[in-house]
Enzyme design. Structure first.
Site, short mmCIF file in Angstrom:
data_model
loop_
_atom_site.label_atom_id
_atom_site.label_comp_id
_atom_site.label_asym_id
_atom_site.label_seq_id
_atom_site.Cartn_x
_atom_site.Cartn_y
_atom_site.Cartn_z
N LYS A 171 27.53 23.11 -13.72
CA LYS A 171 26.74 23.83 -14.42
C LYS A 171 25.40 23.49 -14.33
O LYS A 171 24.28 24.02 -13.70
CB LYS A 171 27.16 23.82 -15.70
N LYS A 239 15.71 22.69 -20.57
CA LYS A 239 16.45 21.24 -21.03
C LYS A 239 17.16 20.64 -19.97
O LYS A 239 17.74 20.13 -19.88
CB LYS A 239 17.10 22.13 -22.59
P1 NAD Z 1 22.08 28.03 -30.82
O1 NAD Z 1 20.82 26.90 -30.59
O2 NAD Z 1 22.23 29.38 -30.64
O3 NAD Z 1 23.15 27.18 -31.38
C1 NAD Z 1 24.05 26.45 -31.68
C2 NAD Z 1 24.30 26.04 -32.68
O4 NAD Z 1 24.64 24.21 -33.54
C3 NAD Z 1 23.67 26.56 -34.31
O5 NAD Z 1 23.55 27.62 -35.14
C4 NAD Z 1 23.42 25.29 -34.87
O6 NAD Z 1 23.07 25.44 -36.48
C5 NAD Z 1 24.75 24.55 -34.45
N1 NAD Z 1 23.97 23.21 -35.10
C6 NAD Z 1 23.11 21.95 -34.22
N2 NAD Z 1 23.81 20.82 -34.70
C7 NAD Z 1 25.31 20.87 -35.59
C8 NAD Z 1 25.32 20.12 -35.73
N3 NAD Z 1 25.39 18.27 -36.36
N4 NAD Z 1 26.93 20.31 -36.43
C9 NAD Z 1 27.01 21.74 -36.90
N5 NAD Z 1 26.07 22.67 -36.38
C10 NAD Z 1 25.37 22.13 -35.63
O7 NAD Z 1 22.46 27.92 -28.85
P2 NAD Z 1 23.34 28.74 -27.80
O8 NAD Z 1 21.92 29.66 -27.44
O9 NAD Z 1 24.50 29.16 -28.69
O10 NAD Z 1 23.34 27.24 -26.91
C11 NAD Z 1 24.79 26.45 -27.70
C12 NAD Z 1 24.57 25.97 -25.84
O11 NAD Z 1 24.54 27.13 -24.80
C13 NAD Z 1 23.58 25.10 -25.29
O12 NAD Z 1 24.50 23.97 -25.03
C14 NAD Z 1 23.20 26.19 -23.99
O13 NAD Z 1 22.26 25.23 -23.03
C15 NAD Z 1 24.83 26.32 -23.76
N6 NAD Z 1 24.67 28.20 -22.78
C16 NAD Z 1 23.46 28.87 -23.93
C17 NAD Z 1 23.57 29.89 -23.22
C18 NAD Z 1 22.81 31.27 -23.71
O14 NAD Z 1 22.67 32.53 -23.14
N7 NAD Z 1 22.44 31.10 -25.24
C19 NAD Z 1 24.37 30.85 -21.89
C20 NAD Z 1 24.93 29.88 -21.54
C21 NAD Z 1 25.25 28.58 -22.01
#
Ligand code: NAD
Length: 298
Positions: A171, A239
């Site tokens: 990744k 990040k």
């Molecule tokens: P996001 O910030 O929308 O979601 C993260 C979730 O985790 C939030 O709902 C937050 O409230 C929750 N959270 C944080 N700390 C917490 C805790 N201690 N306990 C419980 N819940 C907690 O992020 P995202 O866009 O969904 O991305 C998630 C991961 O996927 C990241 O690592 C990102 O790099 C990866 N990713 C994102 C995308 C994209 O297009 N958004 C694509 C591929 C990969």
């Protein structure tokens, strides 16, 4: 069959969890943000009050957190997953985090008989909604075989890429390519338009030739109309390039292009575009040069 746990119902996790419900899985869910939890509960999921409660109800659970410190908290806190998951359990961490952090967490979990698969994804929110994510998995193959049907409800291409940490390594390589591609589009379009090229005609040529890539394919939906809602946010791209730079220091591998691309994302955050799509990195160059790369109306 025991329910499946899902912790982290953000931009990605919520639609992924919904696809598990659609596929017939019973879910126990937790997020610090109550609103997506309620949405999942309205679809039949059961709400937990902390990560430990999720783990106590399940043998298998998914985590989808922003970064390594969030995963660490969810796993290791006194009210975390490892305080509740019985020996033999499987955690599928689908967050994008540092490869070394993934190996470290897997080692700590193994000491209590729990397996962690690092299974980051690519394909964005669109892929999360449609259940067509590409998932790269590090960790024991036997554990992956056990959870394969679960992953198949969220993704289309699922590849076992090696031992613990290997999913995050692949990744990281993906994010280096993606981050540099968007920065390259920013430079190409800015200099091209300044030199007198039409931004739309540039797209018509560059998307058909040797330069074609995902960042160019998205130009008609992002750069040309000036539409920069995420998608994948600048903050997340930043990040991921920081993860690459930290790993480059650990391994003594120079990442010259990555370090320069990172500066563009740093500048984009400075300009207040952290929560915009990563294609908005072009706005850094537009800001410095006063060049407008939007499609001309005439
Ligand atoms: P996001 O910030 O929308 O979601 C993260 C979730 O985790 C939030 O709902 C937050 O409230 C929750 N959270 C944080 N700390 C917490 C805790 N201690 N306990 C419980 N819940 C907690 O992020 P995202 O866009 O969904 O991305 C998630 C991961 O996927 C990241 O690592 C990102 O790099 C990866 N990713 C994102 C995308 C994209 O297009 N958004 C694509 C591929 C990969």
């Amino acid at each position: 069959m025991k329910p499946v746990g899902f912790i982290g119902l953000g931009a990605m996790g919520k639609p992924m969890a919904k696809n598990l419900v659609k596929a017939g899985y019973s879910l126990v869910v937790y997020d610090v943000n109550p609103s997506p939890v309620e949405e999942l509960v309205s679809l039949g999921a059961v709400k937990a009050d902390c990560s430990r409660e999720v783990a106590e109800a399940c043998e298998t659970l998914v985590t989808m957190m922003p970064n390594s410190p969030h995963v660490e908290a969810v796993l290791m806190d006194p009210d975390g997953v490892l305080a509740g998951l019985a020996s033999g359990g499987i955690i599928i961490d689908m967050s994008t985090i540092a490869p070394n952090a993934a190996k470290n967490f897997a080692g700590k979990a193994a000491a209590q008989g729990v397996t962690i698969l690092d299974a980051p994804v690519t394909g964005g929110v669109v892929g999360a909604v449609s259940g067509t994510l590409t998932i790269m998995v590090g960790g024991p193959k036997e554990a992956l075989d056990r959870v394969m049907p679960l992953l198949e409800a969220m993704g289309k291409t699922i590849v076992h890429v090696g031992p613990s940490g290997a999913g995050q390594t692949v990744k990281m390589a993906n994010q280096i390519m993606v981050g540099i591609s968007y920065a390259a589009v920013a430079e190409a379009w800015t200099i091209g338009v300044k030199a007198g090229a039409d931004p739309t005609l540039m797209y018509e040529v560059l998307s058909k030739g040797a330069a074609r890539c995902f960042a160019i394919e998205r130009v008609p939906d992002t750069v040309l109309p000036g539409s920069f809602e995420p998608g994948f946010m600048i903050d997340l791209q930043h990040k991921d390039l920081c993860i690459a730079m930290e790993t480059s220091k650990e391994l003594n591998i120079p990442l010259n292009l990555t370090s320069i691309a990172l500066q563009y994302y740093e500048a984009a955050r400075c300009l207040g575009f952290g929560r915009k799509d990563h294609s908005a990195v072009i706005k850094v160059l537009e800001h410095i040069t006063n060049v407008d790369t939007r499609a001309k109306t005439s």
